[in-house]
Enzyme design. Structure first.
Site, PDB file in Angstrom:
ATOM      1  N   GLU A   1       0.835  -1.218   0.000  1.00  0.00           N
ATOM      2  CA  GLU A   1       0.000   0.000   0.000  1.00  0.00           C
ATOM      3  C   GLU A   1       0.864   1.259   0.000  1.00  0.00           C
ATOM      4  O   GLU A   1       0.566   2.222  -0.723  1.00  0.00           O
ATOM      5  CB  GLU A   1      -0.961  -0.008   1.189  1.00  0.00           C
ATOM      6  CG  GLU A   1      -2.001  -1.119   1.141  1.00  0.00           C
ATOM      7  CD  GLU A   1      -2.825  -1.115  -0.143  1.00  0.00           C
ATOM      8  OE1 GLU A   1      -3.142  -0.033  -0.660  1.00  0.00           O
ATOM      9  OE2 GLU A   1      -3.142  -2.208  -0.659  1.00  0.00           O
ATOM     10  N   HIS A  20       2.133   1.944  -3.492  1.00  0.00           N
ATOM     11  CA  HIS A  20       1.175   2.651  -4.363  1.00  0.00           C
ATOM     12  C   HIS A  20       1.283   4.165  -4.136  1.00  0.00           C
ATOM     13  O   HIS A  20       1.282   4.952  -5.082  1.00  0.00           O
ATOM     14  CB  HIS A  20      -0.270   2.234  -4.051  1.00  0.00           C
ATOM     15  CG  HIS A  20      -0.733   0.987  -4.739  1.00  0.00           C
ATOM     16  ND1 HIS A  20      -0.628   0.772  -6.107  1.00  0.00           N
ATOM     17  CD2 HIS A  20      -1.350  -0.122  -4.246  1.00  0.00           C
ATOM     18  CE1 HIS A  20      -1.142  -0.404  -6.400  1.00  0.00           C
ATOM     19  NE2 HIS A  20      -1.586  -0.979  -5.297  1.00  0.00           N
ATOM     20  N   GLU A  46      -0.222  -2.632 -10.060  1.00  0.00           N
ATOM     21  CA  GLU A  46      -0.193  -3.697  -9.049  1.00  0.00           C
ATOM     22  C   GLU A  46       1.164  -4.395  -9.025  1.00  0.00           C
ATOM     23  O   GLU A  46       1.726  -4.650  -7.968  1.00  0.00           O
ATOM     24  CB  GLU A  46      -1.303  -4.718  -9.313  1.00  0.00           C
ATOM     25  CG  GLU A  46      -2.688  -4.254  -8.898  1.00  0.00           C
ATOM     26  CD  GLU A  46      -2.756  -3.868  -7.437  1.00  0.00           C
ATOM     27  OE1 GLU A  46      -2.148  -4.551  -6.586  1.00  0.00           O
ATOM     28  OE2 GLU A  46      -3.401  -2.853  -7.133  1.00  0.00           O
TER      29      GLU A  46
HETATM   30 ZN    ZN Z   1      -2.663  -2.721  -4.862  1.00  0.00          ZN
END
Ligand code: ZN
Length: 272
Positions: A137, A140, A197
């Site tokens: 996280e 990101h 991702e």
């Molecule tokens: Zn993700």
């Protein structure tokens, strides 16, 4: 016609000027809303989210979320400094909160504002699993994936004609909430792309290893995620275009690289 062409050209110029370089990949990425506008908005929305939800305080789980978060943040700072990006985190105001909610999710908003839901803890199955999720996280956020998604969305909605966006505008505030999935919009955040991702998986794996957590455990976490998803509509963290099997294989293949990266920072063994 002339005016339209000028506007289009202006828009294009603005968009080029508004690109930021992703320090992890060296790629130019679209960033129409400068962090100087994005971060204060994120901080406000985060505080609002916390006041609207039940924040867990004073438990060992809450303490664990904070401890892992701090270690991941230190790892990010060490990695960025070592790679010539001193000052990248200067406007970050890290915060780590556990929220009492059955949802299987966790997120990090721009500027380092993190939420874990209690619903993800059984799948994390301990501190190393939490570190794998936290690394992902935070990755990101560091790579500005939300910013890129929001910028693309603003262009699509025609809100970025001049190549720049004032986030105080109500429409762009709505877009912020839509693309970051905070406030009342939680749960409807648009999924990240496959490329984002995969990028977050790799960066996250490095961060967890530099923070002293065994990167071999990331693949094990995703095996548990896969077992848990059971054919239902996946939450953000599972909104993977890469199939779970591809992701698990990638993480297994990347774990030795993450260990080699951690070794550069003197990490040769991992926390039990
Ligand atoms: Zn993700």
């Amino acid at each position: 016609m002339k005016l339209k062409q000028t506007l289009v050209a202006l828009g294009a110029t603005g968009i080029i000027l508004s690109c930021a370089t992703n320090p992890f990949t060296g790629k130019k990425t679209m960033a129409l809303v400068p962090n100087s506008q994005l971060f204060p908005t994120a901080f406000q929305e985060y505080d609002k989210f916390l006041s609207d939800h039940k924040v867990v305080k004073g438990t060992s789980d809450a303490a664990m979320i904070k401890r892992v978060g701090e270690r991941i943040a230190v790892a990010a700072e060490r990695w960025l400094n070592a790679n010539g990006h001193e000052g990248y985190l200067k406007d970050y105001k890290w915060e780590y909160n556990l929220v009492d909610d059955k949802t299987v999710n966790a997120w990090c908003m721009p500027g380092g504002k993190i939420v874990f839901y209690t619903g993800i803890l059984p799948i994390a199955a301990g501190e190393t699993g939490v570190a794998a999720i936290m690394g992902h996280e935070v990755a990101h956020a560091l790579a500005n994936h939300g910013q890129q998604r929001m910028s693309a969305g603003l262009v699509q909605q025609g809100l970025a004609v001049a190549g720049n966006v004032a986030i105080k505008d109500e429409k762009s505030r709505n877009a912020f909430n839509q693309y970051y999935g905070v406030g009342s919009q939680v749960g409807v955040m648009l999924p990240f792309s496959r490329a984002h991702e995969t990028e977050a998986d790799k960066i996250g794996l490095y961060l967890m290893a530099i923070a002293g957590y065994n990167p071999d455990e990331a693949a094990e976490l995703w095996k548990r995620m896969k077992a848990n998803s059971g054919g239902q509509a996946p939450p953000e963290i599972l909104s993977t275009h890469p199939s779970n099997d591809t992701r698990i294989a990638n993480l297994q293949a990347l774990a030795p690289q993450a260990k080699a990266e951690a070794k550069k920072f003197g990490i040769t063994s991992f926390r039990k």
